[in-house]
Scaffold this active site. Structure first.
Site, short mmCIF file in Angstrom:
data_model
loop_
_atom_site.label_atom_id
_atom_site.label_comp_id
_atom_site.label_asym_id
_atom_site.label_seq_id
_atom_site.Cartn_x
_atom_site.Cartn_y
_atom_site.Cartn_z
N LYS A 149 -3.88 31.70 15.16
CA LYS A 149 -4.44 30.92 16.28
C LYS A 149 -5.84 31.72 16.67
CE LYS A 149 -0.31 29.07 18.74
NZ LYS A 149 -0.57 27.79 19.19
N ASP A 171 13.73 32.53 20.34
CA ASP A 171 12.76 31.67 19.74
C ASP A 171 11.48 32.10 20.16
OD1 ASP A 171 12.04 28.99 18.82
OD2 ASP A 171 11.67 28.54 20.84
N HIS A 215 3.01 31.89 13.50
CA HIS A 215 1.85 30.79 13.58
C HIS A 215 1.01 31.33 14.69
CE1 HIS A 215 4.02 28.81 16.77
NE2 HIS A 215 3.03 28.07 17.12
N GLU A 217 5.66 26.33 28.61
CA GLU A 217 5.39 24.98 27.91
C GLU A 217 5.84 23.91 28.97
OE1 GLU A 217 6.33 25.21 23.68
OE2 GLU A 217 7.77 26.60 24.36
N LYS A 249 10.30 26.87 29.20
CA LYS A 249 10.19 25.40 28.92
C LYS A 249 10.29 24.45 30.24
CE LYS A 249 11.24 25.62 23.98
NZ LYS A 249 9.93 25.71 23.40
N ASP A 269 19.96 20.52 -2.74
CA ASP A 269 20.73 20.95 -1.70
C ASP A 269 20.54 22.62 -1.78
OD1 ASP A 269 22.65 22.26 -0.02
OD2 ASP A 269 24.22 21.35 -1.32
N LEU A 270 19.72 23.26 -0.84
CA LEU A 270 19.38 24.58 -0.99
C LEU A 270 20.49 25.52 -0.91
CD1 LEU A 270 16.24 25.10 1.26
CD2 LEU A 270 16.64 24.23 -1.06
N HIS A 302 6.50 35.35 18.63
CA HIS A 302 5.01 35.36 19.21
C HIS A 302 4.71 36.20 20.20
CE1 HIS A 302 5.83 31.57 16.92
NE2 HIS A 302 6.37 30.95 18.00
N ARG A 362 16.98 17.64 1.45
CA ARG A 362 18.07 17.12 1.15
C ARG A 362 18.26 15.49 0.68
NH1 ARG A 362 23.56 20.01 3.05
NH2 ARG A 362 24.22 18.14 1.94
C1 BG6 Z 1 7.78 27.63 18.20
C2 BG6 Z 1 9.04 27.58 18.84
O1 BG6 Z 1 7.92 28.74 17.14
O2 BG6 Z 1 6.69 27.72 18.77
C3 BG6 Z 1 9.14 26.34 19.78
O3 BG6 Z 1 10.26 27.62 17.99
C4 BG6 Z 1 7.75 26.52 20.64
O4 BG6 Z 1 10.22 26.47 20.68
C5 BG6 Z 1 6.51 26.74 19.65
O5 BG6 Z 1 7.52 25.19 21.27
C6 BG6 Z 1 5.29 26.90 20.67
O6 BG6 Z 1 4.11 26.98 19.93
P1 BG6 Z 1 2.66 26.35 20.58
O7 BG6 Z 1 1.74 26.65 19.09
O8 BG6 Z 1 2.71 25.15 20.67
O9 BG6 Z 1 2.46 27.32 21.32
#
Ligand code: BG6
Length: 473
Positions: free
Chosen positions: A168, A221, A164, A202, A322, A81-82, A226, A43
């Site tokens: 890995k 989240d 993601h 984390e 966290k 602007d989406l 994951h 934006r």
């Molecule tokens: C993300 C989350 O998808 O993954 C984050 O939204 C988290 O809150 C992150 O910190 C962790 O990814 P990684 O690769 O650092 O373990």
């Protein structure tokens, strides 16, 4: 391989931290096509030059200067602007000159309108593709709504949902370890396995993402995507072939077999926590600011049950938080005790169950805990002691997970992306957990930043966490 990437959310955190850096590495290693171009879209008001300067400032450290210059040469910037599909169509239709990959690194509430704008701009015509960042929706209903909009514009074979973790290398190694080794595959079931622990701890806090987090919490989240993907890879049946749909089909079956949580089981099978002020890595850390959103957890422990033949009765403990004492992502498989104990009572007290511990982050190690008598004096061959086979690997330099995933999306390989029915099955279970919490009034317990979660979480934590990964509070 497609050579035109439209990156939406180009000024966002993810783009700065991972997506642009991944592109710099891929250009450095000559892995992108000769005509590769990036259309950066967000934006903010920028022209090409001011965006390039902005990006250079953010990326300047740690990158190969020639590759960075090359990325900047290939980047153009468009401000849109989406939420406004018509103006999107006007601004972007000129990029429909060749097959492209549109990557939505934006909040999920923009997916539907962005998709309409892309369609109107001609950017979703076959063979163009669409990549979506997690979270896909907030619950099953919103995920289905998003999916219906996507399907009106393009079919599943061109939709790439990113998790993601699947990009890995050590996550892929879980499959290699299990399916490439008779010893493991033969014992990979309820008769030999006592429990499975999946931990993603984390040290980082919510830091700057309070708004998003207030709506999602650790459950949505981290667990919905994951952690359930890790669980599915560990628990799935061996696929008939290592191709895209055989693997995704087996993962889906596991996710569908997760026993829904109920208000009656929520107390025993889950715990929630929220960090308050404490100390992490020797530094004072502020607590999560939860004013206005009291019902949000930054730590969750769950005991999941997979109701199928292979896993009946085996608890899968999922723990993520966290502001923990150390960054630790690991999978611990604990085997059952031997069928009959032949040794003495002292040895029995010292006996440890066999345990396979696969550390995925920050370093990659594999440890197998066995019992043996080599440590005993030469006349006492029966003195069993726990021993550890330890495989610390010095891996080749690892790529950012997104590098692999971007290449796969440009090539059209969906194996490491999540299929629509997997997302739905995961949401169905997550919705059962959040409904159970609501009905049971499951509390969110405070824990000091820098500890392993609230005291109530102790039954969810494997003992291995307290040894090498750090101390319990
Ligand atoms: C993300 C989350 O998808 O993954 C984050 O939204 C988290 O809150 C992150 O910190 C962790 O990814 P990684 O690769 O650092 O373990």
């Amino acid at each position: 391989m497609h050579d035109s990437l439209l990156l939406f959310g180009a000024t966002g955190d993810l783009a700065q931290r991972y997506l642009f850096p991944s592109l710099v590495h891929l250009l450095r290693d000559r892995l992108l096509p000769a005509q590769f171009r990036v259309i950066a879209i967000a934006r903010s008001e920028h022209d090409d030059e001011s965006f390039r300067a902005w990006l250079r400032e953010r990326l300047c450290e740690d990158y190969d200067p020639a590759a960075l210059d090359e990325l900047l040469r290939r980047v153009q910037y468009v401000s849109v602007d989406l939420a406004d599909a018509d103006s999107m169509a006007v601004a972007l239709s000129k990029f429909a000159d060749r097959p492209s990959v549109s990557y939505l690194s934006t909040p999920p509430n923009l997916f539907a309108s962005a998709c309409r704008g892309l369609k109107a701009a001609g950017l979703l015509e076959a063979p163009s593709r669409l990549v979506l960042e997690k979270p896909i929706g907030h619950d099953l209903a919103s995920a289905q709504e998003i999916d219906a909009t996507l399907k009106a514009a393009l079919d599943e074979s061109r939709i790439f949902r990113i998790d993601h973790y699947l990009g890995k290398a050590p996550v892929q190694n879980l499959l290699a370890l299990r399916l490439g080794n008779t010893l493991l595959e033969a014992t990979w079931e309820r008769r030999w396995i006592e429990s499975v622990d999946i931990i993603v701890a984390e040290t980082a806090g919510v830091d700057g993402r309070e708004g998003y987090y207030a709506d999602y919490g650790a459950l949505r989240d981290m667990v919905q995507n994951h952690m359930l993907q890790l669980l599915a890879l560990i628990a799935m049946e061996p696929p008939a072939a290592m191709d895209t749909n055989s693997i995704r089909e087996e993962k889906r079956k596991v996710l569908r077999a997760l026993r829904p949580m109920t208000a009656a089981t929520a107390d025993v099978d889950s715990v929630r926590g929220r960090y308050v002020t404490g100390v992490v890595d020797g530094q004072a850390a502020k607590g999560f600011d939860h004013r206005g959103h009291e019902d949000v957890e930054t730590f969750v422990g769950l005991r999941a049950w997979i109701d199928n033949w292979r896993w009946a009765g085996v608890p899968f403990r999922l723990v993520t938080g966290k502001r923990m004492p150390s960054r630790t992502t690991e999978v611990v498989i604990t085997f059952k005790p031997v069928t009959h104990w032949l040794f003495g009572a002292d040895e029995r007290r010292r006996a440890r169950a066999n345990q396979l511990r696969v550390r995925l982050q920050p370093e990659e190690t594999i440890e197998l805990g066995l019992m043996g008598s080599l440590a005993a004096s030469e006349w006492s061959a029966n003195e069993l002691q726990p021993m550890s086979l330890d495989l610390a690997m010095l891996p080749p330099k690892r790529r950012i997970a997104y590098e692999r995933l971007m290449i796969d999306a440009l090539k059209g390989d969906q194996t490491l992306f999540v299929r629509d029915d997997e997302v739905e099955a995961a949401w169905r279970w997550i919705d059962s957990v959040s409904a159970a919490w609501r009905e049971a009034g499951t509390p969110v317990h405070d824990y000091p930043a820098g500890s392993w979660g609230p005291a109530e979480a102790q039954p969810f934590l494997p003992r291995t966490l307290t040894t090498t990964a750090g101390r319990k509070p």
